[in-house]
Design a protein around this motif. Structure first.
Motif, PDB file in Angstrom:
ATOM      1  N   SER A  76       0.728  -1.045  -0.087  1.00 53.17           N
ATOM      2  CA  SER A  76      -0.412  -0.042   0.125  1.00 53.17           C
ATOM      3  C   SER A  76       1.314   0.992  -0.423  1.00 53.17           C
ATOM      4  N   PHE A  77       1.869   0.828   0.817  1.00 50.17           N
ATOM      5  CA  PHE A  77       2.970   2.136   1.013  1.00 50.17           C
ATOM      6  C   PHE A  77       3.974   2.051   0.653  1.00 50.17           C
ATOM      7  N   GLU A  78       4.990   2.792  -0.024  1.00 48.13           N
ATOM      8  CA  GLU A  78       6.813   1.871   0.221  1.00 48.13           C
ATOM      9  C   GLU A  78       7.044   3.212   1.275  1.00 48.13           C
ATOM     10  N   VAL A  79       7.781   2.831   2.001  1.00 46.32           N
ATOM     11  CA  VAL A  79       8.485   3.535   3.155  1.00 46.32           C
ATOM     12  C   VAL A  79      10.060   3.470   2.982  1.00 46.32           C
ATOM     13  N   PHE A  80       9.593   5.559   3.399  1.00 45.65           N
ATOM     14  CA  PHE A  80      11.235   5.787   3.271  1.00 45.65           C
ATOM     15  C   PHE A  80      11.858   6.752   4.478  1.00 45.65           C
ATOM     16  N   SER A  81      13.527   6.639   4.834  1.00 50.32           N
ATOM     17  CA  SER A  81      14.196   7.135   5.274  1.00 50.32           C
ATOM     18  C   SER A  81      13.985   8.976   5.034  1.00 50.32           C
ATOM     19  N   VAL A  82      14.048   9.770   5.238  1.00 48.48           N
ATOM     20  CA  VAL A  82      14.442  11.121   5.109  1.00 48.48           C
ATOM     21  C   VAL A  82      15.445  11.804   5.776  1.00 48.48           C
ATOM     22  N   LYS A  83      16.256  12.252   4.679  1.00 49.53           N
ATOM     23  CA  LYS A  83      17.091  13.113   5.403  1.00 49.53           C
ATOM     24  C   LYS A  83      17.408  14.596   5.032  1.00 49.53           C
ATOM     25  N   ASP A  84      17.479  15.575   5.806  1.00 49.02           N
ATOM     26  CA  ASP A  84      17.193  16.824   5.263  1.00 49.02           C
ATOM     27  C   ASP A  84      18.461  17.288   5.452  1.00 49.02           C
ATOM     28  N   GLY A  85      18.395  17.995   3.566  1.00 51.46           N
ATOM     29  CA  GLY A  85      19.713  18.268   3.181  1.00 51.46           C
ATOM     30  C   GLY A  85      19.504  19.458   3.076  1.00 51.46           C
ATOM     31  N   PRO A  86      21.015  19.508   2.113  1.00 50.73           N
ATOM     32  CA  PRO A  86      21.110  21.856   2.303  1.00 50.73           C
ATOM     33  C   PRO A  86      20.420  21.869   1.165  1.00 50.73           C
ATOM     34  N   GLU A  87      19.859  23.598   1.125  1.00 50.30           N
ATOM     35  CA  GLU A  87      18.805  24.645  -0.107  1.00 50.30           C
ATOM     36  C   GLU A  87      17.877  23.665   0.207  1.00 50.30           C
ATOM     37  N   GLU A  88      16.892  23.332   1.399  1.00 45.92           N
ATOM     38  CA  GLU A  88      16.160  22.528   1.904  1.00 45.92           C
ATOM     39  C   GLU A  88      15.264  21.975   0.815  1.00 45.92           C
ATOM     40  N   LYS A  89      16.378  20.960   0.424  1.00 51.56           N
ATOM     41  CA  LYS A  89      16.075  19.722  -0.296  1.00 51.56           C
ATOM     42  C   LYS A  89      16.091  18.560   0.457  1.00 51.56           C
ATOM     43  N   SER A  90      15.605  17.522   0.265  1.00 52.23           N
ATOM     44  CA  SER A  90      15.174  16.348   1.302  1.00 52.23           C
ATOM     45  C   SER A  90      15.719  14.835   0.386  1.00 52.23           C
ATOM     46  N   PHE A  91      16.451  14.357   0.882  1.00 50.25           N
ATOM     47  CA  PHE A  91      17.050  13.004   0.357  1.00 50.25           C
ATOM     48  C   PHE A  91      15.690  12.268   0.470  1.00 50.25           C
ATOM     49  N   PHE A  92      15.556  11.172  -0.230  1.00 50.57           N
ATOM     50  CA  PHE A  92      14.417   9.727   0.645  1.00 50.57           C
ATOM     51  C   PHE A  92      15.299   8.645  -0.061  1.00 50.57           C
ATOM     52  N   ASN A  93      16.057   7.879   1.279  1.00 53.27           N
ATOM     53  CA  ASN A  93      16.115   6.595   0.671  1.00 53.27           C
ATOM     54  C   ASN A  93      15.239   5.335   1.221  1.00 53.27           C
ATOM     55  N   ARG A  94      14.477   4.489   0.024  1.00 49.15           N
ATOM     56  CA  ARG A  94      13.344   3.744   0.373  1.00 49.15           C
ATOM     57  C   ARG A  94      14.533   2.363   1.418  1.00 49.15           C
ATOM     58  N   ILE A  95      13.255   2.354   2.915  1.00 51.43           N
ATOM     59  CA  ILE A  95      14.078   1.388   3.732  1.00 51.43           C
ATOM     60  C   ILE A  95      12.775  -0.007   3.671  1.00 51.43           C
ATOM     61  N   GLY A  96      11.725   0.081   3.128  1.00 56.34           N
ATOM     62  CA  GLY A  96      10.888  -0.732   2.983  1.00 56.34           C
ATOM     63  C   GLY A  96       9.526  -0.687   1.882  1.00 56.34           C
ATOM     64  N   THR A  97       8.334  -1.602   2.966  1.00 59.55           N
ATOM     65  CA  THR A  97       7.294  -1.808   2.255  1.00 59.55           C
ATOM     66  C   THR A  97       6.206  -1.703   3.615  1.00 59.55           C
ATOM     67  N   ALA A  98       4.205  -1.702   2.948  1.00 59.66           N
ATOM     68  CA  ALA A  98       3.954  -1.159   4.093  1.00 59.66           C
ATOM     69  C   ALA A  98       2.429  -2.334   3.223  1.00 59.66           C
ATOM     70  N   PHE A  99       1.944  -3.081   3.913  1.00 58.93           N
ATOM     71  CA  PHE A  99       0.654  -3.911   3.215  1.00 58.93           C
ATOM     72  C   PHE A  99      -0.648  -3.948   4.613  1.00 58.93           C
ATOM     73  N   ARG A 100      -1.722  -3.142   3.964  1.00 62.00           N
ATOM     74  CA  ARG A 100      -3.024  -3.162   4.318  1.00 62.00           C
ATOM     75  C   ARG A 100      -3.468  -4.818   4.976  1.00 62.00           C
ATOM     76  N   HIS A 101      -3.558  -4.503   6.218  1.00 63.21           N
ATOM     77  CA  HIS A 101      -4.162  -5.767   6.788  1.00 63.21           C
ATOM     78  C   HIS A 101      -5.158  -5.821   6.381  1.00 63.21           C
ATOM     79  N   LYS A 102      -5.834  -7.609   5.775  1.00 59.79           N
ATOM     80  CA  LYS A 102      -6.962  -8.046   5.237  1.00 59.79           C
ATOM     81  C   LYS A 102      -8.178  -7.705   5.607  1.00 59.79           C
ATOM     82  N   ASP A 103      -8.206  -7.223   6.868  1.00 54.16           N
ATOM     83  CA  ASP A 103      -9.980  -6.447   7.750  1.00 54.16           C
ATOM     84  C   ASP A 103      -9.840  -5.102   7.276  1.00 54.16           C
ATOM     85  N   GLY A 104      -8.778  -4.370   6.653  1.00 52.96           N
ATOM     86  CA  GLY A 104      -8.880  -3.008   6.672  1.00 52.96           C
ATOM     87  C   GLY A 104      -7.983  -2.046   7.056  1.00 52.96           C
TER      88      GLY A 104
END
Length: 82
Positions: A11-39
């Protein structure tokens, strides 16, 4: 339920986000999220642990849309000031 739920796709991709220079953010994908069957929730599966305090969940569609959007054009050699 949607097709995504039926196929057990993330349902989602999981990212660790690090703030960088000049108000830029760096996204590093570290996992995934799955919806439960019952929602009623999600299970997050991490491939790495974040080294800072910021985790972001983004839908795969959002990431595809970002990659498809026209990026600012980089200047080529012919465009550089001499």
């Amino acid at each position: 339920m949607s097709k995504r739920d039926d196929k057990n796709e993330p349902s989602f991709e999981v990212f660790s986000v690090k703030d960088g220079p000049e108000e830029k953010s760096f996204f590093n994908r570290i996992g995934t999220a799955f919806r439960h069957k019952d929602g009623e929730g999600h299970t997050i599966s991490l491939n790495a642990l974040p080294v800072n305090d910021k985790i972001v969940l983004r839908t795969p569609k959002e990431r595809l849309d970002e990659m498809r959007s026209p990026a600012p054009r980089r200047r080529g050699r012919e465009d550089r000031d001499r």
